[in-house]
Design a protein around this motif. Structure first.
Motif, mmCIF file in Angstrom:
data_model
loop_
_atom_site.group_PDB
_atom_site.id
_atom_site.type_symbol
_atom_site.label_atom_id
_atom_site.label_comp_id
_atom_site.label_asym_id
_atom_site.label_seq_id
_atom_site.Cartn_x
_atom_site.Cartn_y
_atom_site.Cartn_z
ATOM 1 N N GLY A 11 -44.536 -80.983 33.568
ATOM 2 C CA GLY A 11 -44.573 -82.923 33.668
ATOM 3 C C GLY A 11 -45.417 -83.300 32.202
ATOM 4 N N ARG A 12 -44.792 -83.961 32.317
ATOM 5 C CA ARG A 12 -46.089 -85.383 30.927
ATOM 6 C C ARG A 12 -47.377 -85.705 30.727
ATOM 7 N NH1 ARG A 12 -44.093 -87.289 26.789
ATOM 8 N NH2 ARG A 12 -41.607 -87.207 27.549
ATOM 9 N N PRO A 13 -47.650 -85.552 32.537
ATOM 10 C CA PRO A 13 -49.428 -86.698 33.080
ATOM 11 C C PRO A 13 -49.556 -84.575 32.813
ATOM 12 C CG PRO A 13 -47.646 -86.758 34.654
ATOM 13 C CD PRO A 13 -46.287 -86.562 33.699
ATOM 14 N N ARG A 14 -49.508 -84.062 33.620
ATOM 15 C CA ARG A 14 -50.406 -82.268 33.099
ATOM 16 C C ARG A 14 -50.405 -81.732 32.277
ATOM 17 N NH1 ARG A 14 -47.768 -81.021 39.087
ATOM 18 N NH2 ARG A 14 -48.682 -82.096 40.432
ATOM 19 N N ALA A 15 -49.445 -82.069 31.358
ATOM 20 C CA ALA A 15 -49.059 -81.870 29.710
ATOM 21 C C ALA A 15 -50.076 -82.786 28.660
ATOM 22 C CB ALA A 15 -47.227 -81.675 29.448
ATOM 23 N N ARG A 16 -49.821 -83.757 28.666
ATOM 24 C CA ARG A 16 -51.593 -85.248 28.859
ATOM 25 C C ARG A 16 -52.862 -84.116 28.502
ATOM 26 N NH1 ARG A 16 -50.060 -90.495 28.440
ATOM 27 N NH2 ARG A 16 -51.750 -90.736 27.288
ATOM 28 N N VAL A 47 -54.883 -79.459 40.496
ATOM 29 C CA VAL A 47 -52.668 -78.392 40.261
ATOM 30 C C VAL A 47 -53.115 -77.762 39.902
ATOM 31 C CG1 VAL A 47 -51.013 -78.704 39.525
ATOM 32 C CG2 VAL A 47 -52.157 -80.384 41.776
ATOM 33 N N LEU A 48 -53.229 -77.879 38.360
ATOM 34 C CA LEU A 48 -54.137 -78.038 36.996
ATOM 35 C C LEU A 48 -55.109 -76.164 37.172
ATOM 36 C CD1 LEU A 48 -54.084 -80.191 34.021
ATOM 37 C CD2 LEU A 48 -51.884 -78.744 34.433
#
Length: 76
Positions: A11-16, A47-48
């Protein structure tokens, strides 16, 4: 993994967040950079971290996060 594939996976937020954490940073620093609330950042960091993509270390009253070798491998 390409940036696009990383976004599809996390997902974009976690990838960023994962991309920003090549250098250690606190929840507050990340929230400021991303222009979101610290609470939102904290949820994604948890989560990460649970997935083994981040490590954390306390420095006084601040917790600093950084990518683990697994997180580094995903960002390459």
């Amino acid at each position: 993994m390409t940036d696009r594939a990383l976004v599809r996976l996390l997902g974009r937020p976690r990838a960023r967040l994962l991309s920003l954490l090549a250098e250690p940073a606190s929840t507050t620093e990340l929230a400021h950079r991303l222009e979101v609330t610290p609470g939102a950042v904290s949820q994604h960091l948890a989560v990460l971290y649970d997935a083994g993509l981040l490590s954390r270390a306390r420095s006084g009253r601040t917790v600093r996060y950084r990518r683990t070798p697994l997180g580094d491998a995903l960002c390459r």
